[in-house]
Design a protein around this motif. Structure first.
Motif: not given
Length: 196
Positions: A92-93, A96-97, A99-100
């Motif tokens: 998940d991290a 998220s990284e 996608q950012q």
């Protein structure tokens, strides 16, 4: 359909269960809730009329269905549920990284963008571990004395019977010689004129 392992709440392997081919990940399965039978059927009808409807009890997790194949060579496979959660958090991290970073890259003017960021998933750790202690493994792998088979028992009985037959044959031969000597002594006494 494919077979995947079911584990208890401690992660110990229980059995395989069939799931859809696309299944992956880890999902809980729940213990069946047995309704309590009323002590007296008439009382339960009266109580039902008087009391409001009770909420159903919350189901209890009985274990997990695991979409990660079992590592071969384990005596009692145990799935590392904490390791799975840590891996899922890392995935998940990383997502998220990514996608950012992709959002920031996409916000740049086209001439300043360069190569788009690439998602790199974390490496999945070995989640199946041995559920037995080294002492327990030594105990179950120690050569166990084997009980003799029926054939082995029959061979032993046959060998004992043959030995007994040889012993009886020797005793019979000795008895025959003794009888012959006795017979010879009787004949000599008759010929010698002695009392018979």
């Amino acid at each position: 359909m494919k077979a995947v392992p079911k584990v208890n709440t401690d992660g110990l392997y229980l059995e395989d269960t069939l799931v859809d081919d696309a299944f992956s990940g880890v999902v809980p399965f729940y213990a069946e809730i047995e309704p309590e039978p009323p002590a007296d059927p008439e009382e339960s009808e009266q109580e039902a009329d008087e009391q409001p409807e009770e909420e159903a009890p919350e189901p209890e997790i009985a274990g997990y269905i695991v979409g990660v194949p079992v590592k071969p060579g384990l005596f009692l496979p145990r799935f590392d549920l904490d390791g799975w959660e840590a891996y899922r958090d890392a995935v998940d991290a990383a997502l998220s990284e990514f996608q950012q970073a992709y959002g920031e890259w996409a916000a740049l003017p086209e001439e300043e963008r360069g190569e788009p960021p690439i998602y790199v998933a974390p490496v999945q750790p070995t989640l199946w571990i041995e559920g037995l202690t080294p002492e327990e493994i030594e105990e179950i792998t120690r050569p166990q004395p084997q009980e003799p088979s029926e054939v082995d028992l029959l061979k032993e009985r046959l060998a004992a019977a043959e030995a007994r037959n040889e012993q009886l044959a020797e005793e019979s031969t000795i008895n025959q010689f003794a009888l012959m000597e006795l017979h010879m002594m009787i004949l000599e006494m008759k010929e010698g004129g002695g009392p018979v």
